[in-house]
Design an enzyme around this catalytic site. Structure first.
Site: not given
Length: 270
Positions: A104, A233, A235
């Site tokens: 991002c 994202h 994660e």
């Protein structure tokens, strides 16, 4: 280096560093350390002591001047306490075989620093940027993605379709010109694309493509395959219960599979 040591960079507006470091450990890294940018400048921490660098998400410098623009200038012109350009240390890290992942805001930094797509004739030559979403608003939703099996990207190896969250206001890829966009396609540097959930094809349809990126581009790699930048994202999908429909039994590959591929690659190089 006998271990996979991950450096997660923090400071000046990042806000995903803890989640990212946690994901890196779940992905199999031996160590994941959160380091403030100032520690690189002071010499307290050296990039050369790590082999996996992650630029996490957030709002670097409040996105003033454009997302990650100020941060890119900081990297270009900052010098360490010994007087050496910090950007030279970043070059040495990559030339030594290190992996770089930008998520991002980290992706925005990599393109504005000129590390992605990395096909220019000069080091750190900017060829693309990331601009405001076509919706003219911040997009916070989950999206369907597809990888490119022809891509040299080490992070996407063995992965096909993914389902990950996005949360950004400036995620639309803006190439310098049509020739640059064509080169990305021809060189298979588009590592990830937004796709329509039913057809599985790259899409420009909103909200499946949340920002209007041409050809549904959600992530880019460089010719070596050792740098990946993506707007979604990974994660944030580190456990099956993160999936918005997990109570219905819906499943998808965890986002940390991207990081796990990076860890596996480094282990093969040891």
């Amino acid at each position: 280096m006998s271990k996979v040591r991950v450096l997660v960079l923090a400071g000046y507006g990042t806000n995903c560093q803890r989640e990212t470091a946690h994901a890196a450990m779940l992905a199999g890294a031996d160590e994941a350390v959160i380091v403030h940018f100032s520690e690189l400048l002071s010499g307290e921490v050296h990039l050369g002591d790590f082999n996996f660098l992650i630029f996490p998400g957030g709002f670097l410098d409040g996105d003033d001047l454009g997302a990650a623009q100020a941060a890119a200038l900081r990297w270009r012109y900052a010098r360490t306490s010994s007087g050496k350009p910090l950007v030279d240390e970043l070059k040495r890290f990559f030339e030594a075989g290190g992996l770089i992942l930008g998520i991002c805001n980290g992706f925005q930094l990599l393109v504005k620093l000129g590390m992605l797509p990395g096909t220019g004739t000069e080091d750190f030559q900017r060829q693309v940027s990331l601009g405001h979403n076509d919706s003219a608003r911040f997009e916070d939703r989950w999206v369907h993605l597809r990888t490119d099996s022809q891509s040299p990207c080490v992070f996407t190896r063995g992965l096909d379709r993914m389902y990950l969250p996005v949360r950004h206001g400036e995620g639309k890829l803006v190439p310098r010109d049509e020739e640059t966009l064509a080169e990305l396609e021809q060189s298979a540097l588009v590592a990830l694309r937004y796709i329509h959930p039913e057809s599985g094809e790259a899409t420009m349809e909103y909200p499946h493509n949340p920002n209007g990126s041409p050809s549904g581009i959600a992530g880019l790699t460089d010719p070596s395959g050792r740098i990946l930048g993506l707007m979604p994202h990974p994660e944030a999908f580190n456990h099956p219960t993160n999936h918005p429909s997990w109570t219905r039994g819906d499943q998808a590959p965890l986002g940390i599979e991207l990081l796990a591929n990076g860890v596996k690659y480094l282990r093969t190089q040891m």
